[in-house]
Design an enzyme around this catalytic site. Structure first.
Site, PDB file in Angstrom:
ATOM      1  N   ARG A 117       0.836  -1.203   0.000  1.00 17.59           N
ATOM      2  CA  ARG A 117       0.000   0.000   0.000  1.00 17.59           C
ATOM      3  C   ARG A 117       0.863   1.242   0.000  1.00 17.59           C
ATOM      4  NH1 ARG A 117       1.862   3.240   4.281  1.00 17.59           N
ATOM      5  NH2 ARG A 117       1.295   2.457   6.330  1.00 17.59           N
ATOM      6  N   GLU A 216      -6.646   7.486   7.663  1.00 13.23           N
ATOM      7  CA  GLU A 216      -5.526   8.233   8.248  1.00 13.23           C
ATOM      8  C   GLU A 216      -5.011   9.290   7.262  1.00 13.23           C
ATOM      9  OE1 GLU A 216      -2.595   5.909  10.286  1.00 13.23           O
ATOM     10  OE2 GLU A 216      -0.966   7.201   9.617  1.00 13.23           O
ATOM     11  N   ARG A 220      -5.404   6.145   0.506  1.00 13.82           N
ATOM     12  CA  ARG A 220      -4.530   4.976   0.653  1.00 13.82           C
ATOM     13  C   ARG A 220      -4.836   4.062  -0.522  1.00 13.82           C
ATOM     14  NH1 ARG A 220      -2.370   3.461   5.931  1.00 13.82           N
ATOM     15  NH2 ARG A 220      -1.477   5.412   6.695  1.00 13.82           N
ATOM     16  N   CYS A 262       1.187  10.823   9.146  1.00 12.95           N
ATOM     17  CA  CYS A 262       2.107  10.257  10.140  1.00 12.95           C
ATOM     18  C   CYS A 262       3.534  10.260   9.581  1.00 12.95           C
ATOM     19  CB  CYS A 262       1.685   8.821  10.458  1.00 12.95           C
ATOM     20  SG  CYS A 262       2.694   8.026  11.721  1.00 12.95           S
ATOM     21  N   THR A 264       5.823   8.302  10.002  1.00  3.10           N
ATOM     22  CA  THR A 264       6.324   6.960   9.668  1.00  3.10           C
ATOM     23  C   THR A 264       6.075   6.611   8.208  1.00  3.10           C
ATOM     24  OG1 THR A 264       4.245   5.850  10.224  1.00  3.10           O
ATOM     25  CG2 THR A 264       5.845   6.114  11.995  1.00  3.10           C
ATOM     26  N   ARG A 271       4.201   0.564   2.294  1.00  2.08           N
ATOM     27  CA  ARG A 271       4.345  -0.536   3.233  1.00  2.08           C
ATOM     28  C   ARG A 271       4.005  -1.806   2.478  1.00  2.08           C
ATOM     29  NH1 ARG A 271       3.013  -3.588   8.106  1.00  2.08           N
ATOM     30  NH2 ARG A 271       0.850  -3.957   7.543  1.00  2.08           N
ATOM     31  N   ARG A 300       4.238  -7.219  13.071  1.00  5.67           N
ATOM     32  CA  ARG A 300       2.975  -6.814  13.703  1.00  5.67           C
ATOM     33  C   ARG A 300       2.074  -8.030  13.865  1.00  5.67           C
ATOM     34  NH1 ARG A 300       1.086  -1.415  10.230  1.00  5.67           N
ATOM     35  NH2 ARG A 300       2.875  -0.120  10.721  1.00  5.67           N
ATOM     36  N   GLU A 305      -1.427  -3.102  12.970  1.00  6.95           N
ATOM     37  CA  GLU A 305      -0.618  -2.669  14.099  1.00  6.95           C
ATOM     38  C   GLU A 305      -1.437  -2.670  15.378  1.00  6.95           C
ATOM     39  OE1 GLU A 305      -0.948   1.915  12.709  1.00  6.95           O
ATOM     40  OE2 GLU A 305       0.906   1.263  13.636  1.00  6.95           O
TER      41      GLU A 305
HETATM   42  N1  ARG Z   1       0.706   6.781  16.460  1.00  9.90           N
HETATM   43  C1  ARG Z   1       0.782   5.356  16.511  1.00  9.90           C
HETATM   44  C2  ARG Z   1       1.953   4.958  17.395  1.00  9.90           C
HETATM   45  O1  ARG Z   1       2.774   5.772  17.631  1.00  9.90           O
HETATM   46  C3  ARG Z   1       0.941   4.758  15.122  1.00  9.90           C
HETATM   47  C4  ARG Z   1       2.218   5.027  14.435  1.00  9.90           C
HETATM   48  C5  ARG Z   1       2.422   4.429  13.057  1.00  9.90           C
HETATM   49  N2  ARG Z   1       1.255   3.925  12.453  1.00  9.90           N
HETATM   50  C6  ARG Z   1       0.432   4.601  11.675  1.00  9.90           C
HETATM   51  N3  ARG Z   1      -0.659   4.012  11.289  1.00  9.90           N
HETATM   52  N4  ARG Z   1       0.700   5.770  11.265  1.00  9.90           N
HETATM   53  O2  ARG Z   1       2.034   3.840  17.850  1.00  9.90           O
END
Ligand code: ARG
Length: 350
Positions: A117, A216, A220, A262, A264, A271, A300, A305
């Site tokens: 994704r 999010e 996506r 985010c 990340t 991912r 995970r 997650e």
């Molecule tokens: N904010 C969450 C954490 O710190 C998720 C971090 C990464 N995952 C995400 N879906 N952006 O654990």
């Protein structure tokens, strides 16, 4: 905010937020705001302040936040993405060819399914905490228009969350097609406002390509299927991204690559994951963690997650998303999974 910050400092939280939000940086950033949407440090850190079990705990309320609050974002980005420094730059997009990646599990012994994704933001719009109800609707209608142009294997239908039958929604979640509702990390980050308005999922006919709207990230784009043919799944996602990119201008930063809510997910925002059974390695969790670290993989639970593994099935994916091209990210993941399967075979023989 001062009080919640103090609580975080005194907590046992292992989040990157706690580690990198020193008192000095907190005091420097606490009065800053972004120029266009007036977002604040509180917008960035509220999720990590509420959820001490966060791994990261930080989100960007808008594109400018990555610059205004760089003293906090940069070290978090560097640590999460294994060494992407302040002076580093995301290379230009380069998707390469999925055919270069051989099937990771041609005999079907280990890999249950493969998924790739990426996330995209629509240029000109801020991220969740700054979106108004009408922005969610406008984003949804832009995306729907673009989705209607998809042809051949990507052709499908868009299903809004608003008014969706509960049983249908549950089935979509159980099939791992649709996002779960009520993620507390996102909620605390201000990403669940006006839910379910403007949220939904697009699904193609064979159900191996989907697009999420306003979960999010604004967008996506996901491809998945049973088995371990990573190259084929990757190609399907890339073709979808390219088709949508002709209709929608994605938000991209010179240095950080594709922008996401985010940190990340910055860079390629890719991912690539497998649901995989490695029964012998799972019996040696320390060895497995050591190998994952070496290969820069993240482990995970089965339902994404913050979830647990069911029936010994783990979700394993690339950890880094920035600093490499799309092609290199997939290669890193491919080679890592290959290595884990080899280690599993050795562990079985031993
Ligand atoms: N904010 C969450 C954490 O710190 C998720 C971090 C990464 N995952 C995400 N879906 N952006 O654990």
């Amino acid at each position: 905010m001062e009080e919640s910050y103090k609580k975080l400092v005194d907590s046992k939280s292992k989040s990157l937020l706690k580690k990198h939000l020193t008192k000095k940086i907190f005091d420097k950033l606490k009065t800053k705001t972004t120029p266009t949407f007036n977002s604040t440090l509180m917008h960035c850190i509220s999720s990590g302040l509420c959820n001490h079990d966060s791994g990261v705990g930080l989100y960007a309320p808008d594109a400018e936040a990555y610059k205004v609050f760089a003293d906090l974002f940069d070290p978090v980005i560097e640590e999460y993405h294994k060494g992407f420094k302040k002076t580093d730059k995301q290379p230009k997009p380069c998707f390469g060819q999925g055919k270069d990646f051989e099937n990771l599990d041609p005999d079907g012994n280990f890999i249950v399914s493969t998924r790739v994704r990426c996330g995209r933001a629509v240029k000109g719009f801020p991220f969740n905490p700054c979106l108004r109800e009408r922005d969610y609707l406008e984003l949804e209608s832009k995306l729907c228009k673009a989705l209607m142009t998809l042809t051949c294997e990507h052709k499908g239908i868009y299903m809004p969350l608003t008014g969706m039958d509960e049983a249908v929604q549950k089935q979509l979640i159980d099939d791992h097609f649709l996002f779960k509702q009520g993620d507390r990390f996102l909620a605390a980050a201000g990403a669940s406002r006006f839910w379910p308005t403007g949220r939904g999922i697009f699904l193609n006919e064979p159900k191996d390509f989907m697009v999420w709207c306003n979960e999010e990230d604004h967008i996506r784009i996901i491809a998945m299927e049973k088995g371990g043919d990573l190259g084929r799944v990757y190609n399907r996602m890339v073709a979808g991204v390219e088709a949508l990119g002709k209709e929608i201008e994605f938000s991209r930063d010179e240095r950080l690559g594709y922008l996401t809510f985010c940190p990340t997910n910055l860079g390629t925002s890719i991912r690539a994951s497998v649901h995989i059974k490695l029964p012998n390695l799972m019996d040696q969790p320390e060895e497995l963690q050591k190998l994952a670290k070496e290969y820069r993989l993240q482990i995970r639970g089965t339902s994404g997650e913050h979830s647990e593994a069911e029936d010994g099935v783990h979700d394993i994916s690339n950890q880094r998303r920035i600093g490499l091209t799309e092609y290199e990210i997939i290669k890193e993941m491919h080679d890592g999974i290959k290595g884990l399967i080899e280690a599993e075979c050795k562990a079985k023989a031993a």
